[in-house]
Design an enzyme around this catalytic site. Structure first.
Site, PDB file in Angstrom:
ATOM      1  CG  ASP A   1      47.981  38.147  41.361  1.00 54.26           C
ATOM      2  OD1 ASP A   1      46.688  38.420  41.441  1.00 54.26           O
ATOM      3  OD2 ASP A   1      48.476  37.552  40.084  1.00 54.26           O
TER       4      ASP A   1
ATOM      5  CG  ASP B   1      44.094  39.953  35.583  1.00 52.45           C
ATOM      6  OD1 ASP B   1      45.059  40.510  35.913  1.00 52.45           O
ATOM      7  OD2 ASP B   1      43.572  39.092  36.229  1.00 52.45           O
TER       8      ASP B   1
END
Length: 719
Positions: A445, A511
């Protein structure tokens, strides 16, 4: 010295004609569909016919759009190269010193001895028909030289009248936008240290109202994961072009004598419609030696199931249900490492938290592996929380203007991995976790943009050096751990490019897993990235990012085409609910080979509430399409849906996926009823593409999957 002559490069259905007689550097005369055999005399005539007239009020020798257009030869549009040596200003005047041409590659070297610079340009037509440009400049002088920009230029035909690019934000990346191509310069850039959620994936220009199925269109992409810029420009003299490259910060690329700056690879694609343009990028990805060569494991990620609530019994129960549903990879997300009970602390301290995991991750990993699933783990290696041992011990490793931290984002800062000690620390931490645990996959990430991206000691800009450090870090981890796969996630889809995908095995598209948002996001991500590298998950019934509620069939039908997975707490599903999820997973597995090797297509339907997309097998013997109604249709019942990409001379049967479709109309639909009765209608690919079938009546925010299979062997014709 080379002999000036036009050069024809041809490969992958693409031709590029280069005029080597233009002043300074060569010029691309043509870039587009293959031209076939072109005699030298005909190419020479084309070059001669392309010389512009001198007009009143202009310079005596009209400027040409060369590979690196230069002011020193009369060019007054965006310059291909800028830089300076010390306080002086000298516009380079590169001249070709050597030229080597092959069937699909052209290498040009050029010098300006007065400026103390050497230039190398490599044009390559790839197997996929992409035009790749590699540019590099070397400081041949005796003093330091600062490179400010080095851009790859791609000419556009006169038919290019409209521009497509993307904007966005967190949870809504790659939103398309269009405008007319008019005289002047349209400039898109990212200064976020990564492409960013608002970044344009590519810039395309084509015929007015070009779509996915029709309209000549060209596009460019920069294979780089840092600051970048895209330009589309039309000059007053009528030259049209796309340009792209890295955006360099002041003093970021100061070359010592003998040093070279190699710009990121720039790729250009074209197509009669965006489907064809995208297929060239997909073919390029699939031809790489590093492209995944095994079926993409169906993945469960724990983030939206448990967030930071790491509890071994809960996570084991979730694994049990995942295995029952047919999931093949289980990924433990954020929250496993030292001091990480929320997002305010712990980043940088990459050690298993003994208070949460007193026996380490082994009990969970062993349980997951015993169920036949791979195990994956979340890291955010480039980031640090000020509340961490790492930040307290090494504040000088944090990217910052000397003496002042940048504005925080998500309570975190960014590590300067170009510092060798910081790089070695992160490499050792991740390597230790991988060596002592059975981990097949990293979710990597990157949850914030860079601000004031400078070295804490010298104040020098460090975006470029950090991108290179990340590439090296990923490559070294993969070398140490053969078979390791890495996912590129960046606040969702804020780092999607061909540079990061040289080192990773998929991207996390967004997301936001709301299927309404994902239909747009995935459609436009697919202009560059093939579905097998695109994370598409089934979220929970109520979207965590939009609050919308959707049926399982709509959520799953939206996700099924990509690298399929689940982002949902499935531990409390009933046996029936888990069985329905398992049926979707089984359907994906049955079609997975086609979905991840075939040609992605989108239909241009007149009703904006109607969406039809699909993947056609490489042999065109089968295809899976998804038809979705995103809002109420303008007509009732709705209009027809067409099926692009099929072989026009092959006869196909057409069938809705049986467990998925529930007719919302007042009566049966003829082609659906025929399929249910075991005698599906048979139509040629030509008719299915040109006329199609009546769309089924659906409620808004519903989907139906449609299976298309060849009834007869493929026939060939000579018309």
């Amino acid at each position: 010295m080379h002999s000036p002559r036009p050069i024809h490069l041809a490969r992958g259905g693409t031709s590029v004609v280069v005029d080597t007689s233009t002043a300074g550097l060569p010029s691309i005369l043509y870039w587009g569909p293959a031209l076939g055999e072109c005699p030298a005399a005909e190419l020479a005539a084309l070059a001669s016919a392309s010389v512009p007239q001198r007009v009143s009020g202009s310079i005596d020798t009209p400027a040409r759009l060369t590979l690196i257009p230069q002011e020193s030869y009369g060019w007054q549009g965006t310059a291909g190269f800028t830089g300076q040596r010390g306080s002086g200003f000298l516009t380079p005047a590169f001249q070709v010193t050597d030229l080597t041409a092959g069937e699909n590659e052209l290498t040009i070297t050029a010098n300006d001895d007065d400026a103390g610079l050497a230039l190398k340009i490599q044009l390559t037509l790839t197997d996929a028909g992409l035009l790749r440009q590699r540019l590099a400049v070397t400081n041949t002088g005796t003093e330091e030289y600062e490179v400010r920009s080095l851009l790859a230029f791609f000419p556009l035909p006169d038919s290019a009248q409209e521009v497509l690019d993307h904007t966005g934000r967190h949870l809504r990346e790659r939103s398309p936008q269009r405008h007319n191509l008019t005289t002047g310069s349209y400039h898109r850039e990212s200064r976020r240290g990564r492409p960013g959620a608002d970044a344009t994936l590519l810039v395309a220009a084509g015929e007015r109202a070009f779509g996915f199925e029709r309209g000549r269109v060209h596009a460019v992409h920069t294979a780089w994961s840092g600051n970048h810029q895209y330009i589309v420009e039309q000059t007053p003299s009528g030259d049209r072009f796309l340009a792209c490259g890295e955006l360099l910060l002041p003093q970021e690329m100061s070359l010592a004598p003998g040093a070279t700056y190699a710009a990121p690879d720039a790729f250009g694609s074209w197509g009669d419609g965006l489907n064809e343009l995208a297929s060239r990028f997909h073919t390029e990805f699939r031809g790489r030696p590093e492209h995944p060569d095994r079926p993409r494991p169906v993945t469960l990620n724990t983030w939206e199931a448990v967030y930071f609530d790491h509890n071994l019994p809960t996570l084991k129960a979730l694994a049990d249900r995942a295995a029952q549903a047919g999931i093949e990879r289980y990924v433990l997300d954020d929250g496993w490492f030292s001091g990480r009970r929320d997002d305010t602390a712990g980043l940088g301290d990459w050690f298993i938290d003994e208070t949460v995991w007193p026996d380490g991750l082994t009990p969970l990993i062993d349980h997951v592996r015993s169920l036949g699933m791979e195990f994956g783990l979340w890291f955010e290696p480039e980031m640090v929380n000020p509340d961490s041992k790492l930040a307290r011990n090494h504040p000088e490793w944090i990217i910052q203007t000397p003496g002042r931290l940048p504005v925080a984002a998500r309570q975190q800062q960014v590590l300067n991995l170009s510092i060798p000690e910081a790089y070695d620390y992160i490499l050792t931490c991740i390597d230790d976790v991988l060596r002592t645990n059975d981990i097949a996959y990293i979710k990597w990430d990157h949850n914030r943009d860079l601000l004031e991206a400078a070295d804490a000691t010298s104040g020098a800009a460090v975006v470029h050096s950090n991108v290179e450090a990340v590439y090296r870090l990923m490559a070294e981890l993969k070398e140490r751990h053969p078979g390791l796969e890495i996912e590129s996630c960046a606040s969702g889809g804020a780092r999607v490019d061909m540079g990061i995908l040289r080192h990773t095995d998929r991207i996390w598209t967004s997301d936001c897993i709301d299927p309404i948002e994902r239909l747009v996001n995935q459609k436009h991500t697919g202009l560059l990235v093939p579905p097998e590298l695109t994370g598409m998950h089934v979220g929970g019934p109520r979207s965590h990012s939009t609050g919308r509620t959707h049926t399982l069939s709509f959520r799953a039908a939206t996700a099924i085409f990509g690298h399929f997975g689940v982002e949902w707490d499935i531990s409390n599903l009933t046996a029936e609910e888990l069985g329905r999820l398992g049926s979707w997973i089984d359907l994906h597995k049955r079609w997975r080979d086609v979905l991840h090797t075939g040609t992605t297509v989108h239909a241009d339907l007149p009703d904006p509430s109607m969406d039809l997309r699909g993947v056609v097998a490489s042999d065109k013997q089968s295809a899976l399409y998804g038809y979705s109604l995103t809002g109420s249709s303008a007509s009732y019942p709705p209009g027809r849906i067409t099926f692009p990409g099929l072989d026009p001379m092959t006869t196909y049967s057409i069938t809705p996926a049986a467990f998925d479709y529930e007719d919302q109309g007042q009566s049966g639909l003829a082609w659906v009823e025929a399929a249910r009765n075991g005698a599906p209608l048979a139509m040629s690919g030509r008719l299915l593409g040109a006329l199609g079938v009546q769309a089924p009546v659906l409620f808004p925010e519903q989907s139906v999957l449609i299976e298309v299979r060849a009834q007869t062997p493929e026939r060939h014709h000579t018309s």
